[in-house]
Every structure is written in structure tokens, then in C-alpha cells.
Design a protein around this motif. Structure first.
Motif, mmCIF file in Angstrom:
data_model
loop_
_atom_site.group_PDB
_atom_site.id
_atom_site.type_symbol
_atom_site.label_atom_id
_atom_site.label_comp_id
_atom_site.label_asym_id
_atom_site.label_seq_id
_atom_site.Cartn_x
_atom_site.Cartn_y
_atom_site.Cartn_z
ATOM 1 N N GLY A 70 22.871 3.628 -51.445
ATOM 2 C CA GLY A 70 23.064 3.715 -49.996
ATOM 3 C C GLY A 70 22.792 5.114 -49.467
ATOM 4 N N LEU A 100 29.601 -7.166 -45.989
ATOM 5 C CA LEU A 100 29.021 -6.865 -47.299
ATOM 6 C C LEU A 100 29.976 -7.254 -48.425
ATOM 7 N N THR A 158 28.920 2.265 -44.732
ATOM 8 C CA THR A 158 29.086 0.822 -44.942
ATOM 9 C C THR A 158 29.433 0.528 -46.393
ATOM 10 N N ALA A 159 28.741 1.178 -47.324
ATOM 11 C CA ALA A 159 29.025 0.967 -48.742
ATOM 12 C C ALA A 159 30.415 1.465 -49.116
ATOM 13 N N PHE A 219 20.806 -7.187 -51.592
ATOM 14 C CA PHE A 219 21.347 -6.013 -50.914
ATOM 15 C C PHE A 219 20.362 -5.161 -50.108
ATOM 16 N N ILE A 266 24.489 3.631 -43.896
ATOM 17 C CA ILE A 266 24.498 2.824 -45.122
ATOM 18 C C ILE A 266 25.555 3.348 -46.089
ATOM 19 N N THR A 271 29.899 0.075 -38.631
ATOM 20 C CA THR A 271 29.718 0.226 -40.071
ATOM 21 C C THR A 271 30.887 -0.384 -40.841
ATOM 22 N N LEU A 310 21.412 -3.741 -46.359
ATOM 23 C CA LEU A 310 21.675 -2.311 -46.197
ATOM 24 C C LEU A 310 20.672 -1.666 -45.246
#
Length: 398
Positions: free
Chosen positions: A284, A188, A237-238, A217, A234, A181, A221
Motif C-alpha cells: 500500500g 477491505l 486504508t491498509a 487487492f 492506500i 479511508t 487499493l
């Protein structure tokens, strides 16, 4: 590439080259952000300017560690990992991630003299997507994709070959999940940076910004969400993307910087930060919840894409509308945290639309709603592609 061809993996520890390529990915992102802030604050930078050196370090580390891994698998015929590698050019053996890292590193290093020649020929540019920058960004994203795939392959192999005494909660397994992630968040960051000129706070009240978000996106995602085995991949990751973007913009303005190229319309004395990133963590989290509830075959992928794509647009639109308005117009956003007071040295500080919306970036409600409808269709299609890509990533084990 398929999981059935990969031998069992006994993961006592994570290979060093995996840490190296994730570190390289971080160097590349922060080098790029530093380079952007250098252009905003100082102007022209040379081939061996500090931001470029940081990016070169990322490319060289990724290329060397991945290249060594490829040569090790190629010439060590008895290495058990060779059976889980990919053969290319009829000679070399290596993982998909290592191959992507090597090619990305070579592309990045090739773009460096091209970029220097471009500046010497055409002068300073202020756009992100010039031809040499595009080549550089392709190389960066290839290295970062290689890092992400390298971690993912180990995660998938380990998850499928668990023995009776192993658990997915074991420390190496957990580290692989988190590293995936993080590496996804780093990639990202580059994707967002490429498109930042179309999604700034000044455009938050215009539908074109949301169309761009809806194309770019959801596919990424949802691919990450489907490929990861964490509970909130997600969201994590964000969060990783936001911290990656913000940390350089919070730290570099502490250091002095003066313009070296005219015209100097805004005589600054310190580095100017980049921008506060989009709040992708809000949609997310919702996407994670929807994947928990309706993923894993509970819902057809087209219906799941319609649901998640619609949710993305319905969440990001009000969140970014109000937050973008706050960033662009509120005096409370003009500080070190929200970065709205950032202004490059060649920007006229008397321009009347620094802290209010330009008429070009405002549109009547019917036009805005029509644009959001287009964004909705784009998001659904993007989400469907993301789920398809995520299915592929779940099978990668080489």
C-alpha cells in the motif's frame, strides 16, 4: 451521479447519518469476526447470538438512518439537497450511499433466518462461503459500500465547490477524507475475510495464495488511492483494515469460552482468535508513492496499471513469504499478538502440521515462479480495473 449536476455544498458539519453508516460498517465487521471466533471456540450459535445481534445492530442503524434520509429528501420538496440526490422507482429521492445501505440492510436481515434454517437442516458448518453466509456477506458489503460512497460523495462535492474562504484543510473536509479511508478499510476487512481460507500463513509458500491476492487487492487499493484526496490513502486504508481485523482477536481471547458442540478435540477455555491479516500496508505504501510520482495523468493508465500491478506482486510476495513463514513455523509467533497459537475446539492438537508446512502447500521453484507470473498478469489487469473504478468514484457526488 455526475459532479456537474450537484449544487454547491457548504459544509459546516458532517451529516449525522454519515457517522451512523460508518459506525454500522464497523459493527458489521466486528460482528462477523466475533461470529467466526464464536464458531471456532463455542460452536453452534443461535439466531440471536451476541455476534449476530451486533451485525443486526449495524444493519438496522444503517437501514434506519439511510431510510430516514431518503424519506426526508422525498417528502421535503424544498430541501436543497434534493437536487443532489438520485431518483429511483419514480418516487423516492436519496443519495447513492443511502440506497446501497438500505438494500444491504434488507439483504442482511433476510439472510438471518436463512442461515438459522441452514444450520438446523445441515448442522454446523465451518466454511465462510456457504449459501446463507454468501447472502449475508453480499448484504454486509453493500452496506459498507454505501457508507464508503456516502462519505465519498460529500468529499467530492465539497472539494469541487470550495469557496474563497474555504480550504481542504478545514476540519470537516479533513474528517471526510479520513472517514473515507476508514470506511474503505472496513470494506477491505470483509473482502479479506471472505478470502482468508485461501491466503492463510499455511499457504504463504504456495503461488496460489499470491494469485488470489493479485486478483482481489490491486483493483480495490488503486480505486481507493485514485478516489481519495489524502496524501497516503492506500496506506491509511491498509492500516485501518489491519486494526479492524486485529482488535477483536486481541480482546476476545481475554474472555472465557467453552465448546458446546462435539467432537471437542481441543478442550479450550477462552475465545480463540482469528488470524493475523496480510501485511497489505507494505505494498500500500509503495502504491501511494507510485501514484504520487506517476498519477494525475503523468502516465497512461495502462502503463500505470502495469507499473503498480508489478510493484504489488514484487512487494507482497517476499513480504508475505517471510512473514507467513514466521507466523506458521516460529515459536515467537505463538502468542497473543501474532495469534499463531489459535486453534479451534474441533482441531486435533496432535496434527503434525500445525507449525510446519504441509507438503501440499509447498511447490518446486519452477512451479512457484510460474504461479507468480500468473499473479503478475492478474495484478496488472486488476490494477487497471481499479484505476477505472477510481475514476468513477472521483466523479460521484450524489
Amino acid at each position: 451521479m455526475q459532479s456537474t449536476l450537484a449544487p454547491p455544498l457548504q459544509l459546516a458539519k458532517i451529516p449525522t447519518y454519515i457517522y451512523a453508516v460508518v459506525f454500522s460498517s464497523l459493527c458489521i465487521v466486528w460482528g462477523l469476526l466475533w461470529d467466526i471466533m464464536w464458531h471456532m471456540s463455542i460452536g453452534r450459535d443461535g439466531l440471536f447470538a451476541p455476534p449476530h445481534l451486533l451485525m443486526y445492530i449495524g444493519a438496522v442503524v444503517a437501514g434506519l438512518f439511510s431510510g430516514f434520509k431518503i424519506l426526508q429528501l422525498t417528502f421535503a420538496r424544498m430541501n436543497p439537497e434534493r437536487a443532489a440526490s438520485v431518483r429511483f422507482w419514480g418516487v423516492f429521492y436519496g443519495s447513492l450511499g443511502a440506497m446501497y445501505c438500505v438494500w444491504g440492510a434488507l439483504t442482511m436481515l433476510t439472510s438471518a433466518p436463512f442461515d438459522d434454517w441452514w444450520h438446523n437442516t445441515y448442522g454446523l458448518d465451518v466454511q465462510i462461503l456457504t449459501p446463507p453466509h454468501t447472502v449475508l456477506l453480499i448484504g454486509m458489503m453493500t452496506v459498507q459500500f454505501g457508507a464508503m460512497i456516502g462519505v465519498l460523495a460529500l468529499q467530492n462535492r465539497f472539494s469541487q465547490n470550495l469557496s474563497m474562504n474555504e480550504s481542504e484543510t478545514d476540519p470537516p473536509a479533513q474528517r471526510l477524507k479520513v472517514m473515507f479511508t476508514i470506511s474503505a478499510g472496513l470494506l477491505l476487512s470483509i473482502l479479506y475475510t471472505m478470502l482468508a481460507e485461501k491466503m492463510g500463513s499455511w499457504a504463504s509458500h504456495h503461488s496460489s495464495s499470491y494469485i488470489t491476492m493479485s486478483i482481489a487487492f490491486p483493483f480495490y487499493l488503486l480505486a481507493v488511492g485514485r478516489a481519495s484526496s489524502l496524501r497516503y490513502p492506500i496506506t491509511i486504508t491498509a492500516a485501518a483494515y489491519m486494526l479492524t481485523m486485529l482488535i477483536p482477536s486481541w480482546i476476545l481471547p481475554l474472555f472465557p469460552a467453552t465448546p458446546r458442540l462435539g467432537p471437542v478435540l481441543n478442550p479450550i477455555t477462552h475465545y480463540q482468535p482469528f488470524v493475523f491479516p496480510l501485511l497489505l500496508i507494505a505494498p500500500g505504501f509503495v502504491l501511494d508513492k507510485l501514484l504520487h510520482r506517476f498519477g494525475n495523468g503523468r502516465l497512461n493508465d495502462w502503463l500505470l496499471a502495469a507499473l503498480t500491478g508489478t510493484a504489488f506482486v514484487l512487494v507482497i510476495t517476499p513480504v508475505q513469504w517471510y512473514f507467513g513463514g514466521f507466523l506458521h513455523t516460529s515459536p515467537n509467533a505463538q502468542n497473543w499478538f501474532f495469534l499463531s497459537s489459535s486453534m479451534s475446539y474441533d482441531t486435533d492438537p496432535t496434527w503434525p502440521y500445525h507449525y510446519k508446512f504441509h507438503p501440499h502447500w509447498l511447490e518446486p521453484l519452477p512451479d512457484f515462479l510460474k504461479g507468480i507470473g500468473i499473479a503478475l498478469v492478474c495484478a496488472i489487469l486488476s490494477a487497471r480495473i481499479g484505476l477505472l473504478w477510481g475514476n468513477w468514484m472521483k466523479r460521484v457526488q450524489r
